[in-house]
Scaffold this active site. Structure first.
Site, mmCIF file in Angstrom:
data_model
loop_
_atom_site.group_PDB
_atom_site.id
_atom_site.type_symbol
_atom_site.label_atom_id
_atom_site.label_comp_id
_atom_site.label_asym_id
_atom_site.label_seq_id
_atom_site.Cartn_x
_atom_site.Cartn_y
_atom_site.Cartn_z
ATOM 1 N N ASP B 46 0.826 -1.205 0.000
ATOM 2 C CA ASP B 46 0.000 0.000 0.000
ATOM 3 C C ASP B 46 0.862 1.258 0.000
ATOM 4 O O ASP B 46 0.445 2.302 -0.501
ATOM 5 C CB ASP B 46 -0.942 0.004 1.216
ATOM 6 C CG ASP B 46 -2.079 1.007 1.036
ATOM 7 O OD1 ASP B 46 -2.814 0.873 0.038
ATOM 8 O OD2 ASP B 46 -2.209 1.936 1.861
ATOM 9 N N CYS B 137 -11.299 2.898 -4.614
ATOM 10 C CA CYS B 137 -10.335 2.920 -3.513
ATOM 11 C C CYS B 137 -10.795 3.927 -2.451
ATOM 12 O O CYS B 137 -10.982 3.572 -1.288
ATOM 13 C CB CYS B 137 -8.948 3.278 -4.033
ATOM 14 S SG CYS B 137 -7.744 3.477 -2.709
ATOM 15 N N TYR B 141 -12.639 2.068 0.780
ATOM 16 C CA TYR B 141 -12.000 1.923 2.098
ATOM 17 C C TYR B 141 -12.886 2.496 3.203
ATOM 18 O O TYR B 141 -12.867 2.007 4.330
ATOM 19 C CB TYR B 141 -10.606 2.587 2.096
ATOM 20 C CG TYR B 141 -9.512 1.608 1.743
ATOM 21 C CD1 TYR B 141 -9.413 1.088 0.451
ATOM 22 C CD2 TYR B 141 -8.598 1.161 2.696
ATOM 23 C CE1 TYR B 141 -8.422 0.171 0.122
ATOM 24 C CE2 TYR B 141 -7.604 0.240 2.372
ATOM 25 C CZ TYR B 141 -7.521 -0.247 1.078
ATOM 26 O OH TYR B 141 -6.556 -1.173 0.772
ATOM 27 N N TYR B 166 -10.107 4.732 8.657
ATOM 28 C CA TYR B 166 -10.964 4.706 7.462
ATOM 29 C C TYR B 166 -12.437 4.952 7.797
ATOM 30 O O TYR B 166 -13.218 5.302 6.913
ATOM 31 C CB TYR B 166 -10.767 3.400 6.686
ATOM 32 C CG TYR B 166 -9.381 3.325 6.104
ATOM 33 C CD1 TYR B 166 -8.981 4.234 5.120
ATOM 34 C CD2 TYR B 166 -8.443 2.400 6.548
ATOM 35 C CE1 TYR B 166 -7.695 4.205 4.598
ATOM 36 C CE2 TYR B 166 -7.157 2.365 6.035
ATOM 37 C CZ TYR B 166 -6.789 3.271 5.064
ATOM 38 O OH TYR B 166 -5.514 3.258 4.549
ATOM 39 N N GLU B 208 -9.307 -3.731 -6.516
ATOM 40 C CA GLU B 208 -9.366 -3.653 -5.050
ATOM 41 C C GLU B 208 -9.497 -5.057 -4.452
ATOM 42 O O GLU B 208 -8.810 -5.412 -3.503
ATOM 43 C CB GLU B 208 -10.552 -2.782 -4.603
ATOM 44 C CG GLU B 208 -10.334 -1.287 -4.782
ATOM 45 C CD GLU B 208 -9.195 -0.746 -3.922
ATOM 46 O OE1 GLU B 208 -9.009 -1.241 -2.796
ATOM 47 O OE2 GLU B 208 -8.479 0.148 -4.392
#
Lengths: 258, 228
Positions: B46, B137, B141, B166, B208
């Protein structure tokens, strides 16, 4: 040592894996499952379609003396699409409508992102490595394939003299770009060379093993692969690279005079 | 009255989003049972992903149609490069990952393919394409963070902090802004526009999902031993 010799020594194990790939050996020996070859045709057709915008995106970065030959590459790629269509029709393979496999999609994104973000010498390295890998791969098939094989036209396209001459010209220009490059830029070119060979290998692996995406709905994997062609069935399917071979001879002549 | 484009895209991608919520990696963060070895893969990959994701916001600054949007993207770009990356580095330390290790990470195939897809879509596409590519994304998240925050808090504080980040209001409001921006930019989408954006949105959603697979299983290039 030339830049290309340096890379070929550095990545010799990758080259071996490509040249000894079962897909190529079985195509040569006539033992490959026709459906496996059909998988490769569908995916490579998508790849060739995307290679056209890749070349187009290089033009704004290219020195003016590369404009004509790169335009010629686009024309040759269009003829390659016709070659696929003609072969597919001949053997009864439905070429269109297949979603791109992961390796195909990833390789295409690599090409297009390189064209948009990398320097011209780095992008040129990718172009050279991809074309060279094709030439070398199909030379493996050429040496032993039954001349009556339905795949012989592919051999003639990529293992033939015209394509070899085009790859030779790409290599000569790559050496010039590498000579003028800083050490850091040469390292980035080397990394691009490595990644391109990895993708070439991944492409054969995908065709041979038909790898997929997570999830099962093919429709979900379908993406815009690039512009669609309305091919002219009358167009010649042979000698796709002849205009480039002419250009390569001229360009080499010009370089010699400099 | 047509539904906003962001909701239509979300509906189209729902099976892929639900598959993420159901992914053992995501569930493992939620109940704290995820093996550290697997999570370390996410921390490393990431980090290199975020660098490329920042480029997408840089393209957004350049392509935005009004000053307000340019400013918003510029703020996000600044936050990503100058705060989030630093946060990620200090978070990585909690797993014993040094800054030198982070900087030496090379991309696995899925990370490479996904980021190449994002930056080339940002470069070649219009604002709607760019937003459709990044929302799975940016929005996804938040959905995952909020879903996990609705359950019991994991014992491992590192996973609990991950969820908090998140599920935070800050992320929620950024996600809402991005969704509304897509709806504003697109307006009433004609069929070809919807089809194009749907394909982009589905592809990022698919990546994802594949990213979780990659972190769960580990991943290698073919001939990894021959490539170096």
């Amino acid at each position: 040592m030339s830049f290309i010799d340096e890379q070929d020594r550095r990545y010799a194990p990758l080259w071996s894996r490509i040249r000894e790939h079962p897909f190529l050996l079985e195509t040569r020996d006539g033992t490959l499952d026709p459906e496996t070859f059909a998988t490769w045709m569908r995916q490579d057709y998508l790849f060739v379609e995307a290679a056209i915008p890749f070349i187009g995106a290089l033009l704004p970065k290219a020195p003016v003396e590369h404009w004509a030959p790169l335009s010629g590459v686009i024309g040759a790629l269009e003829k390659e699409l016709h070659l696929f269509e003609e072969r597919a029709a001949r053997v009864g393979v439905e070429l269109r409508g297949a979603p791109p496999a992961f390796a195909c999609h990833a390789y295409v994104q690599f090409l297009l992102s390189t064209a948009a973000h990398a320097s011209y010498p780095v992008a040129w390295t990718v172009l050279y490595a991809a074309e060279r890998a094709y030439h070398d791969s199909w030379v493996v098939v050429r040496d032993g394939i039954d001349p009556d094989s339905p795949w012989t036209p592919f051999v003639e396209n990529w293992a033939g003299g015209e394509f070899a001459s085009y790859v030779g010209w790409l290599g000569g220009e790559l050496e010039t770009l590498a000579r003028e490059a800083s050490p850091g830029e040469r390292e980035r070119m080397s990394e691009a060379y490595r990644l391109t060979l990895l993708y070439e290998l991944a492409f054969w692996e995908m065709a041979h093993g038909a790898e997929g995406w997570p999830g099962t709905d093919d429709d979900l994997a379908r993406t815009a692969g690039g512009p669609r062609w309305n091919p002219d069935p009358e167009a010649a399917t042979e000698g796709a690279w002849s205009n480039l071979a002419d250009h390569a001879r001229k360009a080499t002549g010009e370089v010699d005079h400099d | 009255m047509t539904e906003p484009i962001s909701m239509r895209l979300h509906a189209a991608a729902l099976p892929l989003w639900e598959a993420q919520l159901d992914h053992p990696f995501v569930r493992g963060i939620g109940d704290g049972t995820l093996e550290e070895e697997r999570f370390r893969r996410w921390v490393l990959q990431d980090y290199v992903y975020l660098k490329e994701f920042a480029r997408v916001f840089a393209w957004a600054v350049a392509k935005a149609d009004r000053l307000e949007s340019m400013g918003w993207y510029a703020t996000v770009l600044d936050m990503t490069l100058n705060k989030e990356m630093a946060l990620h580095r200090s978070y990585a330390e909690r797993f014993g990952i040094t800054e030198a290790e982070l900087e030496a990470v090379s991309m696995w195939p899925t990370t490479r393919a996904y980021t190449d897809f994002l930056v080339r879509t940002a470069a070649d596409g219009d604002m709607a394409d760019l937003l459709a590519a990044l929302l799975p994304c940016a929005w996804g998240y938040i959905v995952i963070g909020q879903a996990l925050a609705g359950g019991d808090r994991p014992d491992d504080a590192r996973y609990a902090d991950w969820i908090d980040q998140y599920a935070s209001e800050e992320f929620e409001s950024a996600g809402t802004w991005l969704r509304e921006e897509l709806d504003r930019v697109v307006g009433a989408a004609d069929v070809p526009t919807f089809t194009r954006l749907r394909e982009i949105f589905l592809l990022s959603s698919r990546y994802e999902l594949r990213f979780w697979d990659m972190c769960w299983e580990g991943e290698e290039w073919p001939a990894a031993e021959a490539g170096r």
